[in-house]
Structures are given as structure tokens and as C-alpha cells.
Design a protein around this motif. Structure first.
Motif, PDB file in Angstrom:
ATOM      1  N   PHE A  41       0.864  -1.174   0.000  1.00  8.55           N
ATOM      2  CA  PHE A  41       0.000   0.000   0.000  1.00  8.55           C
ATOM      3  C   PHE A  41       0.905   1.231   0.000  1.00  8.55           C
ATOM      4  N   SER A  42       0.519   2.232  -0.780  1.00 13.64           N
ATOM      5  CA  SER A  42       1.293   3.471  -0.868  1.00 13.64           C
ATOM      6  C   SER A  42       0.357   4.662  -0.778  1.00 13.64           C
ATOM      7  N   ALA A  97       2.835   7.540   7.461  1.00  8.24           N
ATOM      8  CA  ALA A  97       2.792   6.418   6.516  1.00  8.24           C
ATOM      9  C   ALA A  97       4.040   5.549   6.647  1.00  8.24           C
ATOM     10  N   GLU A  98       5.181   6.171   6.849  1.00  4.60           N
ATOM     11  CA  GLU A  98       6.419   5.413   7.035  1.00  4.60           C
ATOM     12  C   GLU A  98       6.335   4.527   8.278  1.00  4.60           C
ATOM     13  N   ASN A  99       5.846   5.095   9.368  1.00  8.01           N
ATOM     14  CA  ASN A  99       5.723   4.324  10.613  1.00  8.01           C
ATOM     15  C   ASN A  99       4.716   3.185  10.480  1.00  8.01           C
ATOM     16  N   LEU A 100       3.731   3.368   9.596  1.00  2.00           N
ATOM     17  CA  LEU A 100       2.691   2.354   9.408  1.00  2.00           C
ATOM     18  C   LEU A 100       3.084   1.286   8.397  1.00  2.00           C
ATOM     19  N   GLY A 101       4.217   1.471   7.718  1.00  3.83           N
ATOM     20  CA  GLY A 101       4.696   0.455   6.791  1.00  3.83           C
ATOM     21  C   GLY A 101       4.268   0.625   5.352  1.00  3.83           C
ATOM     22  N   PHE A 102       3.777   1.802   4.973  1.00  2.00           N
ATOM     23  CA  PHE A 102       3.457   2.035   3.571  1.00  2.00           C
ATOM     24  C   PHE A 102       4.749   2.043   2.755  1.00  2.00           C
ATOM     25  N   LYS A 103       4.655   1.625   1.492  1.00  2.00           N
ATOM     26  CA  LYS A 103       5.863   1.449   0.689  1.00  2.00           C
ATOM     27  C   LYS A 103       6.430   2.760   0.168  1.00  2.00           C
ATOM     28  N   ARG A 104       5.556   3.621  -0.345  1.00  2.00           N
ATOM     29  CA  ARG A 104       6.048   4.860  -0.944  1.00  2.00           C
ATOM     30  C   ARG A 104       5.070   6.013  -0.713  1.00  2.00           C
ATOM     31  N   PHE A 105       5.603   7.208  -0.837  1.00  2.00           N
ATOM     32  CA  PHE A 105       4.815   8.430  -0.668  1.00  2.00           C
ATOM     33  C   PHE A 105       5.095   9.306  -1.881  1.00  2.00           C
ATOM     34  N   TRP A 106       4.082   9.477  -2.721  1.00  2.36           N
ATOM     35  CA  TRP A 106       4.240  10.250  -3.949  1.00  2.36           C
ATOM     36  C   TRP A 106       3.512  11.582  -3.839  1.00  2.36           C
ATOM     37  N   ARG A 158       9.951   5.132   0.440  1.00  2.23           N
ATOM     38  CA  ARG A 158      10.309   5.675  -0.862  1.00  2.23           C
ATOM     39  C   ARG A 158       9.493   6.944  -1.106  1.00  2.23           C
ATOM     40  N   VAL A 159      10.116   7.932  -1.713  1.00  2.00           N
ATOM     41  CA  VAL A 159       9.464   9.215  -1.948  1.00  2.00           C
ATOM     42  C   VAL A 159       9.635   9.576  -3.419  1.00  2.00           C
ATOM     43  N   GLY A 160       8.583  10.083  -4.028  1.00  2.88           N
ATOM     44  CA  GLY A 160       8.714  10.403  -5.436  1.00  2.88           C
ATOM     45  C   GLY A 160       7.554  11.211  -5.969  1.00  2.88           C
ATOM     46  N   SER A 161       7.476  11.255  -7.287  1.00  5.25           N
ATOM     47  CA  SER A 161       6.477  12.071  -7.973  1.00  5.25           C
ATOM     48  C   SER A 161       5.359  11.201  -8.509  1.00  5.25           C
ATOM     49  N   GLY A 162       4.166  11.706  -8.332  1.00  7.51           N
ATOM     50  CA  GLY A 162       3.016  10.984  -8.854  1.00  7.51           C
ATOM     51  C   GLY A 162       2.085  11.867  -9.660  1.00  7.51           C
ATOM     52  N   GLY A 163       2.553  12.554 -10.661  1.00  6.64           N
ATOM     53  CA  GLY A 163       3.926  12.488 -11.110  1.00  6.64           C
ATOM     54  C   GLY A 163       4.417  13.866 -11.525  1.00  6.64           C
ATOM     55  N   VAL A 164       5.630  13.865 -12.076  1.00  9.20           N
ATOM     56  CA  VAL A 164       6.130  15.025 -12.800  1.00  9.20           C
ATOM     57  C   VAL A 164       5.457  15.033 -14.175  1.00  9.20           C
ATOM     58  N   MET A 165       4.891  16.180 -14.539  1.00 15.40           N
ATOM     59  CA  MET A 165       4.233  16.306 -15.846  1.00 15.40           C
ATOM     60  C   MET A 165       5.299  16.660 -16.879  1.00 15.40           C
ATOM     61  N   LEU A 166       5.826  15.651 -17.527  1.00 13.77           N
ATOM     62  CA  LEU A 166       7.034  15.774 -18.329  1.00 13.77           C
ATOM     63  C   LEU A 166       6.946  16.824 -19.442  1.00 13.77           C
ATOM     64  N   ILE A 190      -2.231   2.403  -4.570  1.00 12.20           N
ATOM     65  CA  ILE A 190      -1.890   3.758  -4.147  1.00 12.20           C
ATOM     66  C   ILE A 190      -3.171   4.425  -3.662  1.00 12.20           C
ATOM     67  N   THR A 191      -3.102   5.048  -2.508  1.00 14.02           N
ATOM     68  CA  THR A 191      -4.305   5.602  -1.898  1.00 14.02           C
ATOM     69  C   THR A 191      -4.169   7.101  -1.696  1.00 14.02           C
TER      70      THR A 191
END
Length: 339
Positions: A12-13, A40-49, A79-87, A312-313
Motif C-alpha cells: 500500500f502506498s 505512513a512510514e511508521n505504518l509500513g506504507f511502501k512509498r509516498f508520492w 520511498r518518496v517520489g512524484s506521482g507524477g512530474v508532468m514531463l 496507491i491511496t
């Protein structure tokens, strides 16, 4: 045929648009985003976008790489990232340098999700892109240029991303139609569908992705993700009440008012027309609202239908404490889903 159920533990992310709360500040919106990422990190989520949006009073995610650095610098493992960068809004070299910098500072934690929509209105898109006119080939060419810039084999090129070169920052293609699904499959990249606001083509897009998939250096088999709206509370009625903020938020979008996230209301009656209600409910087809038991049942059905590899939520909840609690209740479900 066996009726035996199999437990699945898909990751879950979290996707955050960094919403501005009515009556609050832009800085508070960013601080709330960080607090959610830490939770979210403490709860075990995989990534944060974090998504990219421009010229919207309701969202402050325009400087997406800056916010990613803010979150990554104040978390440790997620993991941290973009959801997303508008290329289309950016030159690939700039994106490679920005995310190369992030990946250097936070190794093995940075994701680069890419979309081809403007993330804003057309007038603002023109201001972002200046004189550039996008063609149908620009997006796939830009994605492949990014791959080259991140590769170690680019070291002899006249144009290099420093930092970035050789870091192989993982790319993800995002989409709300079938276009990016085919491209993601052909390039062997993970694919994330924006079913939280554009559910119509979800199943078609996933099917095209699978049928077009070719293994790549980044990925040897298909990897699919879908974003959905989730609001969890102790009871169904409490969750439905909290979810009215999201419905009002969507109402502002279709009316093009783009106001900050409003507090919840007891009823939506009289606040939208029948046409607006139908439009919003269609957009929010994949919204899972209710008690933990209710949401679990809905998620099981969704995952069974789509066979996605990761969920992804996103949650537009006015009260920060209630938003954090919603993700905590959701985290308790993720190990109990069986199909």
C-alpha cells in the motif's frame, strides 16, 4: 474449481496532492503533507508520492521536487517520489538533474513517476512551456531521453545530467487513458493508473499494458499500480461524513473554482445539481469509504478485479487528525486482504 482463498500482501502506498485546508496556510498544507509521510512510514506504507499541479488555490504541489526533498529529508525508509512530474512541462535534462540530485542525497529511495497531462489549465501550460508545442512523439522521446541521461553509458555524451548519470533512477509511467499504458508496456516500465479521478479506461489500460509488455533493464515482468480514494473511520456514517469534503473538492474542480478543501457537511443535498452529482460519482467510481470492515470488502473486490501489484491511496480529509487516523485504519487492513 477450488473455493480456497489466498492471502495476498500487495504493498500500500500514498499519493498526496498537498491540499490547502480552508482557513489554513500554504505552509500548514506542506507541514501536513510531511506529517502524513512520516505517519505512513511508521505504518509500513511502501512509498509516498506527490503530484504536480499548477495555478490551483487548492493545491500547493507545484514545486514537486522541492517537496520531495522536504519529505525525503525528514523521513528515513519510505520511498518518496512524484506521482507524477508532468514531463511536457519540463526539459528532460532539468528533470534528470533534479531527480539525480534527490537520488544522490537519498539513495535507493527516490521514484520518478511521469505523466503527460499539463497538471493545470491550458493558459498556465503555455506559460510553463513557453514557446514549445507538444507533438504526439514528444512524450515517448522525452521518456527515453531521461533513460539515457540516467544511464552510465551516457558519460561520453555532450549533454550529461550531473548528478544523475549512472544512478538509474526508476521511472514509472502514469496514465488516465490507454496511451501511457501501451508506452509503459513497450518500454518495460511500471504502470500506474489514475483511477482516483478517471476510472473509465482502467481495465482497458491494464489489458493493453500486459499485452504490450516487453522486459527491460528496469523490469523483467509487468508491474501495475492503481490509485483510489480511501476514507476509513470507525463507522460507515463517520467515514461518509468525512468524505463529503472530497466530494465538495471535486465539485469545485468541475465548476473550475478550485477552492481550498472545505470542512465536511452533513449532507450533499442542495449542494450539487443532479448532473453534477452524476458526474462526480462517475469520476469517483473507485472511492472506498466506510468502516474498516466495509473498506476491506471493497478493496478485496477491487484487487480481485484488477490483479494490481500495488495500491496507491489518496484521501482528501479536512481534519488532519482524522486523515492520519484513516491511514492508520487502512494500514491495519493491508495484511488481512485475501482473494
Amino acid at each position: 474449481m477450488s473455493n480456497e482463498k489466498h492471502t495476498i500482501k500487495i504493498p500500500f502506498s500514498v499519493l498526496d496532492l498537498v491540499p490547502v485546508i480552508e482557513g489554513s496556510s500554504h505552509k500548514t498544507a506542506m507541514e501536513n503533507s510531511l506529517a502524513l509521510a512520516q505517519h505512513a512510514e511508521n505504518l509500513g506504507f511502501k512509498r509516498f508520492w506527490i503530484s504536480e499541479h499548477h495555478n490551483a488555490e487548492s493545491l500547493v504541489s507545484s514545486a514537486t521536487p522541492v517537496l520531495i526533498g522536504y519529505v525525503a529529508g525528514n523521513t528515513k525508509t519510505i520511498r518518496v517520489g512524484s506521482g507524477g512530474v508532468m514531463l511536457p512541462n519540463h526539459a528532460p535534462l532539468i528533470v534528470a538533474e533534479q531527480f539525480g540530485t534527490l537520488a544522490t542525497l537519498y539513495p535507493e529511495r527516490i521514484d520518478l513517476g511521469l505523466g503527460r497531462a499539463p497538471g493545470t489549465d491550458q493558459i498556465t501550460a503555455r506559460a510553463l512551456r513557453r514557446e514549445r508545442t507538444e507533438t504526439v512523439n514528444d512524450f515517448p522521446n522525452d521518456v527515453q531521453e531521461l533513460q539515457r541521461l540516467f544511464s552510465a553509458t551516457n558519460k561520453n555524451s555532450l549533454v550529461r545530467a550531473i548528478p544523475g548519470e549512472g544512478l538509474e533512477v526508476p521511472l514509472y509511467l502514469l496514465g488516465s487513458s490507454t496511451y501511457s499504458a501501451q508506452l509503459a508496456g513497450a518500454l518495460g516500465l511500471p504502470y500506474a493508473f489514475a483511477s482516483h479521478f478517471a476510472p473509465t479506461h482502467l481495465h482497458d489500460a491494464l489489458g493493453l499494458y500486459y499485452s504490450n509488455f516487453e522486459a527491460s533493464k528496469q523490469l523483467n515482468k509487468p508491474y501495475t499500480m492503481a490509485c483510489v480514494n480511501v476514507v476509513v473511520a470507525t463507522t460507515d456514517s463517520e467515514a461518509e461524513y468525512l468524505a463529503t469534503s472530497m466530494k465538495l473538492f471535486m465539485l469545485n474542480i468541475i465548476r473550475n473554482t478550485r477552492a481550498p478543501l472545505p470542512p465536511p457537511v452533513e449532507s450533499m443535498n442542495g449542494r450539487w445539481s443532479p448532473i453534477e452529482e452524476a458526474q462526480i460519482l462517475k469520476m469517483m467510481q473507485y472511492i472506498f469509504v466506510g468502516s474498516p470492515e466495509t473498506v476491506q470488502e471493497k478493496l478485496v473486490n477491487f484487487i480481485s478485479e484488477t490483479h494490481i501489484d500495488e495500491l496507491i491511496t489518496v484521501a482528501h480529509i479536512y481534519d488532519q487528525k482524522a486523515r492520519l487516523n484513516s491511514f492508520e485504519l487502512l494500514a491495519q487492513l493491508k495484511h488481512d486482504i485475501s482473494i
